[in-house]
Scaffold this active site. Structure first.
Site, PDB file in Angstrom:
ATOM      1  N   ASP A   1      70.257  16.780  33.554  1.00  0.00           N
ATOM      2  CA  ASP A   1      70.351  16.740  32.093  1.00  0.00           C
ATOM      3  C   ASP A   1      71.612  16.091  31.553  1.00  0.00           C
ATOM      4  OD1 ASP A   1      72.319  18.742  32.558  1.00  0.00           O
ATOM      5  OD2 ASP A   1      70.808  20.323  32.367  1.00  0.00           O
TER       6      ASP A   1
ATOM      7  N   HIS B   1      70.563  15.367  42.265  1.00  0.00           N
ATOM      8  CA  HIS B   1      69.179  14.936  42.032  1.00  0.00           C
ATOM      9  C   HIS B   1      69.078  13.822  40.997  1.00  0.00           C
ATOM     10  CE1 HIS B   1      68.068  19.241  43.460  1.00  0.00           C
ATOM     11  NE2 HIS B   1      68.164  18.396  44.476  1.00  0.00           N
TER      12      HIS B   1
ATOM     13  N   CYS C   1      64.599   0.724  38.442  1.00  0.00           N
ATOM     14  CA  CYS C   1      63.425  -0.070  38.801  1.00  0.00           C
ATOM     15  C   CYS C   1      63.136   0.130  40.286  1.00  0.00           C
ATOM     16  CB  CYS C   1      63.655  -1.554  38.506  1.00  0.00           C
ATOM     17  SG  CYS C   1      62.335  -2.632  39.128  1.00  0.00           S
TER      18      CYS C   1
ATOM     19  N   CYS D   1      62.514  -7.828  36.993  1.00  0.00           N
ATOM     20  CA  CYS D   1      61.542  -8.275  37.999  1.00  0.00           C
ATOM     21  C   CYS D   1      60.105  -7.881  37.691  1.00  0.00           C
ATOM     22  CB  CYS D   1      61.930  -7.739  39.377  1.00  0.00           C
ATOM     23  SG  CYS D   1      61.647  -5.955  39.574  1.00  0.00           S
TER      24      CYS D   1
ATOM     25  N   SER E   1      72.109  29.093  40.025  1.00  0.00           N
ATOM     26  CA  SER E   1      71.081  28.513  40.895  1.00  0.00           C
ATOM     27  C   SER E   1      70.554  29.559  41.859  1.00  0.00           C
ATOM     28  CB  SER E   1      71.638  27.331  41.693  1.00  0.00           C
ATOM     29  OG  SER E   1      70.665  26.835  42.592  1.00  0.00           O
TER      30      SER E   1
END
Length: 365
Positions: free
Chosen positions: A196, A211, A219, A273, A311
């Site tokens: 976030d 992460h 891309c 691309c 966590s």
């Protein structure tokens, strides 16, 4: 006309002070508060019969082990929607955590979704408030995103709708406390499992986003990194008349809309691309790059203690660093609401809201 001090319409007029109310009204408010929320330690934000008139009550009811001196209010009542019910952390636990932090010279911190719930972002697994508890929907899997254009269309349509709200969330007391720990030389490195960008918004520099981050887009063809905010403009240009009714926002910024509503949504390709665009975040079923994992292990090797904040460590990508810390005989502390996968490895476990607890710790003691 009042019945025991209560207006006939059941709505109390908004007052700037409780002293402006008749004593019998104040007594009735207390009775109602105890009746409705006797098992919860949170501050009450309203007891009115309308959504537009609210009266704040400045006391706490039925809270055991309160911390009258060191307690800090981390969030407003409205931001507790996705925070699991939790009583205040007792003074003894705060003292133990203070001692743990004081002994550490190079503290390694791992943060999770429980840190951001106080900013209004839900987590996945919390009982009663997490995404899995509130809905049968599950986050996008990496393999599905890569192989299916329809799945990508559905994901980006929902993400497009949820982005304005998700991107507007701000750091809370916990994020700011950890940034101050870094600034004062206590925190050696912070690894977050969140996508976030709230640690970055708080000014954290010694940071690894394990992460990735949904504020960036990558891309899959050429690897070009671009801004998610910039992509939002491209979505708007391609879909000027597209409107939809959306549901709740998920931890990754996704929202819940029906599949038939996304059929006409257009998704842009990479401007370099023509490849597939994906959030620069690790989806479920994908793995963290080896180079990033090794970098975090190197920072862990430089540290002398590990603190987990917010966590449950159910995902192995974060849990592995607790195993490594245990192998290195490092001191391990955990601050979380509810059990975690690494409780058996920790010398200290504190149950409590991250913002409330971290703001009560002095990193320089």
């Amino acid at each position: 006309m009042l019945r025991f001090g209560v207006p006939e319409n059941g709505v109390f007029p908004v007052s700037s002070s409780l002293t402006e109310l008749p004593p019998d009204v104040i007594l009735l408010l207390v009775v109602k508060a105890v009746f409705y929320r006797s098992s919860c330690g949170r501050t009450f934000s309203s007891l009115t019969a309308t959504s537009t008139e609210k009266m704040k009550l400045p006391w706490r009811i039925c809270t055991s082990h309160t911390v009258p001196v060191r307690r800090a209010s981390s969030v407003t009542e409205g931001m507790l929607t996705f925070v699991p019910t939790c009583t205040d952390t007792d003074v003894h636990s705060l003292d133990l955590l203070q001692d743990f932090v004081s002994r550490a010279k190079r503290l390694f911190v791992i943060s999770g979704a429980g840190l951001s719930t106080e900013s209004g972002i839900p987590d996945y697994r919390s009982e009663g408030t997490g995404l899995y508890a509130r809905t049968s929907r599950r986050p996008m899997e990496h393999a599905e995103f890569v192989r299916s254009s329809k799945s990508r269309q559905r994901y980006w349509a929902r993400n497009f709708v949820g982005w304005p709200q998700f991107s507007s969330h701000q750091p809370n007391t916990a994020h700011r406390a950890l940034q101050q720990w870094e600034e004062k030389g206590k925190l050696h490195w912070l690894v977050t499992q969140n996508v976030d960008a709230l640690h970055s918004k708080a000014g954290q520099k010694r940071l690894t986003e394990l992460h990735g981050c949904t504020h960036r887009v990558v891309c899959l063809g050429c690897g070009t990194i671009s801004s998610r905010e910039e992509l939002q403009g491209r979505f708007m240009s391609l879909n000027p008349a597209w409107e939809v009714q959306a549901g709740a926002v998920a931890p990754d910024g996704d929202v819940f809309i029906e599949d038939e509503q996304v059929l006409n949504f257009r998704v842009p390709s990479c401007e370099v691309c023509g490849g597939i665009l994906k959030p620069d975040a690790t989806f479920f079923g994908d793995t963290v790059k080896k180079e990033k994992v090794q970098f975090v292990h190197d920072r862990l090797a430089e540290s002398d203690a590990v603190l987990v904040v917010g966590s449950s460590l159910q995902v192995y990508s974060g849990y592995r660093f607790l195993l490594a810390a245990s192998d290195r005989k490092l001191s391990i502390g955990i601050l979380n609401i509810g059990p975690t996968r690494a409780d058996h490895l920790a010398e200290l476990k504190v149950n409590g809201r991250c913002g409330q607890v971290l703001s009560a710790i002095n990193p320089l003691l």
